[in-house]
Design a protein around this motif. Structure first.
Motif, short mmCIF file in Angstrom:
data_model
loop_
_atom_site.label_atom_id
_atom_site.label_comp_id
_atom_site.label_asym_id
_atom_site.label_seq_id
_atom_site.Cartn_x
_atom_site.Cartn_y
_atom_site.Cartn_z
N GLU A 17 52.45 82.34 72.26
CA GLU A 17 51.44 83.24 71.70
C GLU A 17 50.40 82.50 70.85
O GLU A 17 49.23 82.85 70.83
CB GLU A 17 52.13 84.33 70.88
N VAL A 24 41.93 82.54 72.99
CA VAL A 24 41.05 83.72 72.99
C VAL A 24 39.77 83.40 72.22
O VAL A 24 38.67 83.70 72.66
CB VAL A 24 41.74 84.94 72.34
N ASP A 25 39.95 82.79 71.07
CA ASP A 25 38.81 82.49 70.21
C ASP A 25 37.78 81.59 70.91
O ASP A 25 36.58 81.83 70.84
CB ASP A 25 39.32 81.81 68.94
N TYR A 28 36.46 83.54 74.46
CA TYR A 28 35.54 84.68 74.30
C TYR A 28 34.17 84.19 73.83
O TYR A 28 33.13 84.69 74.25
CB TYR A 28 36.15 85.68 73.32
N MET A 46 33.63 94.74 70.38
CA MET A 46 34.09 93.34 70.42
C MET A 46 35.57 93.18 70.10
O MET A 46 36.24 92.34 70.67
CB MET A 46 33.24 92.49 69.48
N GLU A 47 36.08 93.99 69.18
CA GLU A 47 37.51 93.88 68.87
C GLU A 47 38.38 94.27 70.06
O GLU A 47 39.35 93.60 70.39
CB GLU A 47 37.89 94.77 67.68
N ALA A 51 40.92 91.94 72.33
CA ALA A 51 42.31 92.31 72.60
C ALA A 51 42.59 92.27 74.10
O ALA A 51 43.65 91.82 74.53
CB ALA A 51 42.60 93.70 72.03
N LYS A 54 42.95 88.82 75.25
CA LYS A 54 44.26 88.28 74.87
C LYS A 54 45.31 88.71 75.89
O LYS A 54 46.15 87.90 76.30
CB LYS A 54 44.63 88.76 73.46
N ALA A 55 45.26 89.97 76.30
CA ALA A 55 46.22 90.45 77.29
C ALA A 55 46.03 89.69 78.61
O ALA A 55 47.01 89.30 79.26
CB ALA A 55 46.04 91.95 77.51
N THR A 58 47.29 86.07 78.21
CA THR A 58 48.76 86.06 78.16
C THR A 58 49.30 86.11 79.59
O THR A 58 50.22 85.37 79.96
CB THR A 58 49.28 87.27 77.37
N PRO A 64 54.50 87.45 79.03
CA PRO A 64 54.89 88.84 79.27
C PRO A 64 53.66 89.72 79.48
O PRO A 64 52.70 89.61 78.73
CB PRO A 64 55.63 89.24 78.00
N ASN A 65 53.66 90.54 80.48
CA ASN A 65 52.49 91.39 80.73
C ASN A 65 52.86 92.59 81.57
O ASN A 65 53.91 92.65 82.18
CB ASN A 65 51.40 90.59 81.43
N ASN A 66 51.98 93.57 81.55
CA ASN A 66 52.14 94.75 82.39
C ASN A 66 50.96 94.82 83.35
O ASN A 66 50.35 95.85 83.53
CB ASN A 66 52.14 96.02 81.54
N ASP A 71 44.79 98.71 87.37
CA ASP A 71 44.15 98.69 86.04
C ASP A 71 42.94 97.77 86.06
O ASP A 71 41.89 98.08 85.51
CB ASP A 71 45.13 98.16 84.98
#
Lengths: 127, 328
Positions: A17, A24-25, A28, A46-47, A51, A54-55, A58, A64-66, A71
């Motif tokens: 993580e 991400v930083d 993006y 932006m927030e 996020a 990040k998903a 990941t 771990p992901n869905n 989607d």
């Protein structure tokens, strides 16, 4: 990044993580600064977008992901209407690779991440 | 004591041992937005109305959200019974009386309202003001927390703006008006006192920023505090002398008024406030940034601040959307 050991998953080898947060930083900022693609991000919160990045990272890092293709299709349908195509997807892939290079991730791991990300291409582009 | 009660509105859900709040609600067929189930997407953010949520359920949330007991249902293994809410609670209004009204510039009045009940707000938050017939508009509180019962607002007159026209022309000292609970996430918390602050506002966006600046200075904030206040022309600016005096009094406070059209008089910068600010302070790594005012300015400045190194966690913004059609 952590030393690779034979039994570690891709996600663990990249650094878990903490690595996702660092990525991400960088990622993006690269995307938002790129005039080829930043118009697609003009009217997003932006927030929430960070996020989602990040998903996505990941998932691309084998964490771990869905993830579901549906989607990904729904999320990008609006952008496809705005003209999202392979050239834009390629630009994002370029930034993903550049981000991992900056974080000194070994080439063989970058290749694995790239191939997971690449597997979303048709869903993202609604094909 | 493995079972915890989760109360959402009128509905009670039992959360079993090892089950998250989100899992329990979904099992109970409660309609709650969610997506990643791993704390990344923040779709399932809810708010505790009574007890503070467990810290692990607030991972990645902004400090202002944590402070108001927001948490992610998918990460929350409750430690006790909780009452939660998905969205906004019904608004509570207190009665206020106008105690002062003066012009700040030709288009903006400073309205001071004495509230019956003291309001627990943070400098930078806004309230909804409600006229007797139910017409409501949001306005930022322009003072610091020191005056909890006496709130002041900067009300800019918008052509065709029902509420602002009424305030300018008809509302008088002694009249009553309803004041809602304070709201919004663009506010100052007195932590990281050494952090540099950049505040950019256009028009009456100075109101919340002035509250934040006074609050920070009263708390003894030690980091540099830079304010850029912009308008189209000098007539649209106000409190120039007050801000200059403040800058003389406090070594770490710096003030730059900006005009975007025409020539700038001496002591005023030429250009849009966000452009002037970003040109003067190109590296925002480690800075805390507050942006208030015109939605286009806020959105552009937010992206620029992020690209110039500020972390999203450190960017607080309040875009002033106007409810009525107006002349630009």
């Amino acid at each position: 990044m952590s030393e690779a050991t034979p039994n570690q998953s891709l996600f663990e080898q990249i650094g878990g993580e903490a690595a996702v947060n660092a990525a991400v930083d960088i990622f993006y900022r690269k995307v938002l600064a790129d005039h080829r693609i930043n118009r697609f991000f003009d009217n997003v919160d932006m927030e929430q977008q960070a996020a989602k990045q990040k998903a996505f990272l990941t998932m691309a890092f084998g964490g771990p992901n869905n993830y579901t293709g549906a989607d990904m299709r729904n999320a990008h349908a609006r952008l496809v209407k705005m003209g999202l195509d392979d050239s834009h997807f390629d630009a994002v892939m370029e930034h993903l690779g550049g981000t991992l290079k900056e974080l000194n991730v070994p080439d063989n791991l970058i290749e694995q991440v790239a191939s997971i990300a690449e597997s979303t291409r048709n869903d993202v582009l609604g094909r | 004591m493995a079972l915890k009660k989760i109360i959402l509105d009128e509905h009670e859900t039992i959360c079993h041992e090892g089950e998250t709040v989100l899992e329990a609600l979904l099992r109970d067929n409660v309609d709650i937005p969610f997506s990643c189930k791993q704390g990344a997407c923040q779709s399932c953010m809810v708010r505790s109305l009574d007890v503070p949520p467990p810290a692990h359920a607030q991972k990645g949330l902004k400090d202002v959200l944590c402070k108001q007991n927001h948490f992610l249902a998918c990460l929350c293994y409750p430690e006790q019974d909780m009452s939660i809410t998905l969205g906004h609670q019904p608004e509570y209004f207190t009665e206020g009386t106008v105690i002062a009204k003066e012009l700040l510039n030709p288009e903006t009045v400073l309205l001071t309202i004495q509230c019956k009940d003291a309001l627990d707000y943070y400098a930078g938050q806004f309230v909804n003001l409600k006229r007797a017939d139910g017409l409501i508009r949001s306005y930022s509180i322009s003072n610091s927390r020191r005056h909890a019962e006496k709130l002041s607002f900067h009300i800019r007159r918008l052509a065709g703006g029902k509420f602002s026209e009424w305030v300018h022309q008809e509302l008088n000292v002694g009249d009553t008006i309803s004041v809602s609970d304070p709201q919004g996430l663009c506010y100052y918390l007195p932590d990281k006192m050494e952090q540099s602050l950049l505040l950019i506002g256009t028009g009456s966006g100075l109101a919340p920023l002035a509250g934040i600046i006074h609050e920070a200075l009263e708390h003894g904030h030690t980091g540099e505090i830079h304010l850029y206040h912009g308008s189209r022309d000098v007539d649209g600016l106000y409190w120039i002398d007050e801000m200059r005096e403040l800058a003389e009094k406090y070594e770490n406070f710096h003030y730059t008024p900006c005009v975007s059209r025409g020539d700038a008089p001496e002591g005023v910068a030429q250009g849009r406030a966000n452009d002037v600010a970003m040109a003067n302070i190109p590296d925002l790594k480690g800075w805390r940034v507050y942006l208030c005012g015109h939605p286009d300015m806020v959105n552009q400045a937010k992206r620029m601040a992020y690209l110039n190194g500020a972390s999203l966690q450190d960017i607080y913004s309040d875009a002033f959307h106007v409810a009525s059609p107006t002349l630009d």
